[in-house]
Design a protein around this motif. Structure first.
Motif, PDB file in Angstrom:
ATOM      1  N   GLN A   1     -10.565 -51.446 -56.123  1.00 32.51           N
ATOM      2  CA  GLN A   1     -10.428 -51.339 -57.131  1.00 32.51           C
ATOM      3  C   GLN A   1     -12.135 -50.304 -57.641  1.00 32.51           C
ATOM      4  O   GLN A   1     -12.397 -51.020 -56.738  1.00 32.51           O
ATOM      5  N   PRO A   2     -11.763 -49.117 -58.524  1.00 35.15           N
ATOM      6  CA  PRO A   2     -13.608 -48.406 -58.718  1.00 35.15           C
ATOM      7  C   PRO A   2     -14.490 -49.682 -58.545  1.00 35.15           C
ATOM      8  O   PRO A   2     -14.137 -50.956 -59.799  1.00 35.15           O
ATOM      9  N   VAL A   3     -15.454 -49.939 -58.230  1.00 39.15           N
ATOM     10  CA  VAL A   3     -16.898 -51.031 -58.676  1.00 39.15           C
ATOM     11  C   VAL A   3     -18.250 -50.186 -58.815  1.00 39.15           C
ATOM     12  O   VAL A   3     -18.489 -49.276 -57.754  1.00 39.15           O
ATOM     13  N   GLU A   4     -19.509 -50.343 -59.320  1.00 39.61           N
ATOM     14  CA  GLU A   4     -20.414 -50.220 -59.076  1.00 39.61           C
ATOM     15  C   GLU A   4     -21.135 -50.691 -58.290  1.00 39.61           C
ATOM     16  O   GLU A   4     -20.982 -52.573 -58.361  1.00 39.61           O
ATOM     17  N   ARG A   5     -21.759 -50.709 -57.348  1.00 35.40           N
ATOM     18  CA  ARG A   5     -22.577 -51.610 -56.373  1.00 35.40           C
ATOM     19  C   ARG A   5     -23.702 -51.127 -56.934  1.00 35.40           C
ATOM     20  O   ARG A   5     -24.680 -49.628 -57.279  1.00 35.40           O
TER      21      ARG A   5
END
Ligand code: M6R
Length: 422
Positions: A140-144
């Motif tokens: 899944q695309p994630v923001e860190r």
């Protein structure tokens, strides 16, 4: 490289490289080295040939790898794009303006940026000059979160010293002042400074399990004498690479403490993850690098504040770990009622004097250098110590062999007659 196009940078170990090598040979790949890294390059090349983008090929590749790695791939036909993956080994993305960077340590990038993204376990990232897209372990695309580093750029400057280890030895008094800052007042330990929720955890704790490697392990061994002798709390210390591979029993109300300068040591990190699965009441790390994996994944982080340690041989990291541990031991004893006011006062007084005493010891530099002449041509060294000085002997022996290549061993003084003397 695989062929003319697929280039890999890899930090870590691929444990299943042998079966993968055989598989790839059966597919016609010819290996030019014995490295596990070459296996990754050919595997990416194979997956790319099966279809899809480089990102997709790399995602399929990393699913087949077992081990610890931080790795980056580039296809020469699309050189503006890098794909990176992290599992077990650290990998950090430095964010610039119209440029982005990858490294295993933020320190390597401090001269170009102070803004960093730390990849999490299993993350795969696609990086171009203008964009960073991260996909987590579940695809899944994630923001860190972006971290602003406060590390000093001039930490990477040796100044008047011949090498970083010497510089860091002489930084110990100031490093210790930073370690103690805000954690002790005139005659007591500030327990709240250990972290949010620490007071309750320290009150409940019935057993301490320390896990670490190398120098950090030796600091933990010293702390065992203190936890049991000063705070009256049972304490075990284990090398992380042993702890993580054996079946251990978790004691009730047991606090796991990992010790690490870098916060990225793969065995220590694996031990922390295992302990979290195995019912420890909480996990604390005593660590020197803010934002490191151990700090991010522990319930409590007690920062040693030694400043950047560039020298491979730990020096100021060790002494600041010891000072941190002594404060923690005193705090545990205070919470449990085993350290009274007078004892606390005497420990705090000693801690206040520590930077001064350290300065006095460092003033013997010339004398120590002259003494070293007497030992430089020896082939073996035996360090002895009793009680908390036994692990100090272990650390001395580690340091001598690491720096001089002179064979060195440490022994508990009372054990000398049980073998070595004969
Ligand atoms: O970063 P860590 O403290 O977890 O590193 C563990 C060891 O590799 C490290 O302490 C090593 O033994 C020393 N640098 C040796 O001087």
């Amino acid at each position: 490289m695989s062929g003319e196009n697929i280039a890999i940078v890899h930090n870590g170990i691929i444990e299943n490289h042998e079966p993968l090598r055989e598989l790839l040979k059966s597919r016609g790949y010819v290996f030019t080295s014995q490295t596990d890294t070459e296996v990754i390059a050919h595997l990416v090349d194979w997956e790319l040939a099966q279809g899809g983008s480089l990102l997709e090929a790399f995602q399929r590749t990393v699913k087949q790898l077992h081990g610890a790695y931080g790795t980056v791939v580039m296809d020469r036909r699309d050189p503006e794009r890098l794909i990176a993956a992290r599992s077990g080994s650290p990998l950090v993305i430095g964010l610039g303006i119209g440029e982005n960077f990858l490294a295993s340590d933020q320190l390597a990038l401090l001269n170009v940026t102070r803004r960093f993204l730390f990849l999490e376990e299993g993350d795969v990232a696609e990086i171009t000059r203008r964009a960073v897209n991260i996909i987590d372990i579940d695809g899944q695309p994630v923001e860190r979160q972006v971290h602003e580093s406060s590390a000093e750029h001039d930490a990477a400057d040796k100044g008047q010293y011949r090498h970083y280890m010497q510089k860091e030895i002489f930084e110990q008094p100031s490093a210790l002042i930073n370690t103690l800052e805000g954690r002790i007042d005139a005659d007591s330990i500030v327990v709240e400074s250990i972290g949010h929720g620490a007071t309750d955890i320290l009150k409940q704790v019935e057993h301490i399990q320390i896990v670490a490697c190398g120098t950090s392990y030796n600091a933990g061994m010293v702390a065992r004498y203190w936890f049991e002798g000063i705070a009256g709390v049972s304490c075990d210390v284990e090398i992380a690479s042993e702890f993580r591979y054996r079946n251990f029993v978790t004691r009730p109300n047991s606090l796991l403490i990992t010790l690490s300068q870098s916060g990225e040591t793969a065995d220590t990190l694996a031990a922390l993850r295992l302990a979290k699965e195995r019912g420890f009441m909480a996990a604390m790390t005593i660590c020197n690098v803010a934002g490191s994996s151990l700090v991010r994944e522990s319930d409590l982080a007690f920062m040693t504040r030694a400043g950047t340690e560039i020298g491979v041989a730990s020096t100021k990291a060790f002494t600041t770990q010891l000072a941190s541990l002594l404060m923690l031991v005193t705090a545990v004893g205070k919470q449990k009622g085993t350290v009274d006011k007078a004892k606390e006062k005497s420990i705090v007084k000693a801690l206040h004097r520590l930077p001064v005493v350290m300065d006095q010891a460092l003033a013997f530099d010339r004398e120590i250098e002259a003494l070293a002449e007497d030992f430089a041509d020896k082939h073996h060294a035996l360090f002895l110590g009793r009680g908390e000085f036994y692990p100090i002997a272990m650390e001395a022996s580690l340091k001598l062999k690491e720096i001089s290549y002179i064979h060195a061993e440490a022994y508990a003084a009372g054990e000398l007659k049980h073998g070595p003397l004969a």
